[in-house]
Write an enzyme that holds these catalytic residues in place. Sequence first.
Site, PDB file in Angstrom:
ATOM      1  N   GLU A 160       0.877  -1.164   0.000  1.00 13.75           N
ATOM      2  CA  GLU A 160       0.000   0.000   0.000  1.00 13.75           C
ATOM      3  C   GLU A 160       0.920   1.221   0.000  1.00 13.75           C
ATOM      4  OE1 GLU A 160      -2.799   0.106   3.250  1.00 13.75           O
ATOM      5  OE2 GLU A 160      -3.512   2.085   2.627  1.00 13.75           O
ATOM      6  N   ARG A 196       5.015 -12.916   9.747  1.00 12.23           N
ATOM      7  CA  ARG A 196       5.663 -11.641   9.446  1.00 12.23           C
ATOM      8  C   ARG A 196       6.983 -11.549  10.211  1.00 12.23           C
ATOM      9  NH1 ARG A 196       3.607  -6.632   9.900  1.00 12.23           N
ATOM     10  NH2 ARG A 196       1.707  -7.304   8.903  1.00 12.23           N
ATOM     11  N   LYS A 212       3.798   0.944   9.749  1.00 14.63           N
ATOM     12  CA  LYS A 212       4.002   2.199   9.028  1.00 14.63           C
ATOM     13  C   LYS A 212       3.381   3.373   9.766  1.00 14.63           C
ATOM     14  CE  LYS A 212       2.872   0.194   5.071  1.00 14.63           C
ATOM     15  NZ  LYS A 212       2.466  -0.016   3.676  1.00 14.63           N
TER      16      LYS A 212
END
Length: 555
Positions: free
Chosen positions: A34, A258, A268
């Site tokens: 994204e 992850r 983020k």
Amino acid sequence: MSEERSLNFLEQIVEEDIANGVNGGRIHTRFPPEPNGYLHIGHAKSICLNFGLAKKYGGQTNLRFDDTNPVTEDTEYVDSIKEDIKWLGFDWANELYASDYFEQLYGFAVQLIENGLAYVDDSTAAEIAALKGTPTEPGKDSPYRSRSVEENLRLFSEMREGKYPDGAKVLRAKVDMASPNMHMRDPIMYRIKHAHHHRTGDAWSIYPMYDFAHGQSDSIEQITHSICTLEFIPHRPLYDWFIQQLGIFPSHQYEFARLNLTYTVMSKRKLLQLVNENIVTGWDDPRMPTIAAFRRRGYTPSSIRTFAERVGIQKRDNMIELGLLEFCIREELNKSANRVMAVLDPIKLVITNYPDNQTLELDAENNPEDAAAGSRKVTFSKTLWIEREDFMENPPKKFFRLGVGLKVRLKYAYIVECTGFEKDADGNVTTVFASYIPESLSGSEGSTMSVKGTIHWVSTEHAKEAEVRLYDRLFTVENPAGEEGDFKDMINPNSLEIIQKAYIEPVLADAKPGDRYQFLRKGYFVADYDSTAERPVFNRTVTLKDTWAKEVKKA
Ligand code: ATP
Ligand code: MG
């Protein structure tokens, strides 16, 4: 290394699929960032996995910007993402944008409405939540669930035309309000958002949700293996449901753990806070865990790829030591970085028995690990800069450096014996005096003399000045995001020390941004992009040894 290890579970799946001719034995992955921030080391792991897997099995990887949320996205991020992937050494087959599929996705939504599988809901977010139930209690039908196909088509089209304000209506999939999986309880497919999008401008006032956009984008691109992180496991039934109901290309989702790194935050949203609140100087501040920051810090693409490979692919969440990443770059730079001398906290050393105007050009080996690295000349003279910590007024027994009466070797040069020192009014040592032993020159005949310690130095007359930035880990605790309280309270106050006036060998003044060196005994350094010939600037990439491991032992 990659050839010796056993296959990870994703490689096993791909090999089976190829053997069984699934999708004609074709593998096509995608990396779907994204564009709402810079890529971090966690993304690097996903990039190495997606691109690496496709490459290994003769397939392709798409770069797809998952740009369905107009509010947080920006072209600055798109550009940085592309730069970082290329820098890591990967090439995408196609550069694609989920926003390019908005029309097609709208068509898919209409198809579901026509088949009685989606409806427009006028409920507020709170009303929807109230009817959603709990994991142990079924939800209840919305009063709008039974709208006719015609009414739904009209309302959805009016949503698109911008007739309703934000939040007035949503489009929901009609799945199962009693499903034990909360994601299947009539998930939202579209929301109204009168927002400007960085690519589609003001063309749309409705935007698809992740669950409706992601799998459909995979399918449009005929992605065979759609790899994501573990938190998407409960989304997988919905991923499959949409694809089945629409009868489109059957992409499949696979999940892996992850990457979490100690002393690091990776979301983020948190990284953006550090930038916006000026806790760091920007996304590429060398203390950040972003790829841009690691590049500026002096990490190489191969060290990051090696790290990703060593971490491996797991099915369970875990925490990886930051020390492993540091080990990977240290190991590589040990082989590739030229050694040079830089004095970071200088005091003067005067060699009283060396002639005043004499100099000596010494041959200095650039890298003992790499014969091809050759050598350079280093100028020796009567007055040198040495590190303050290499002299002690009252040295303890095993101090093998300078103190009155002690001997040490000056790297590439002579053995000297300390004869005295001078202090300023504040009691700080300013100058150390020594006499040199002419027969002890390194590499010369008769230089069989040896002493326990060797120190680095630069000639005061020949040295250049430089700014040196000593970076350390940004947080004082292993898992800042997992602690109670604000993660910003756990910032390491010593994460950056700036030395305004260090002294370097003159060759270092020619360093170009990105050139990497070992400063003897001090660590690995890289010329920063702020660096100029007039004012060289060096960033510490990593210390020579894991200094934090020592701290832990001491404590
Ligand atoms: P963040 O929570 O930091 O915003 P994200 O998952 O929302 O991360 P995306 O841009 O959506 O960020 O991620 C792109 C891809 O990178 C996704 O496939 C995601 O699963 C993967 N990814 C993100 N963070 C990690 C991580 N820490 N380890 C491995 N893969 C990751
Ligand atoms: Mg995301």
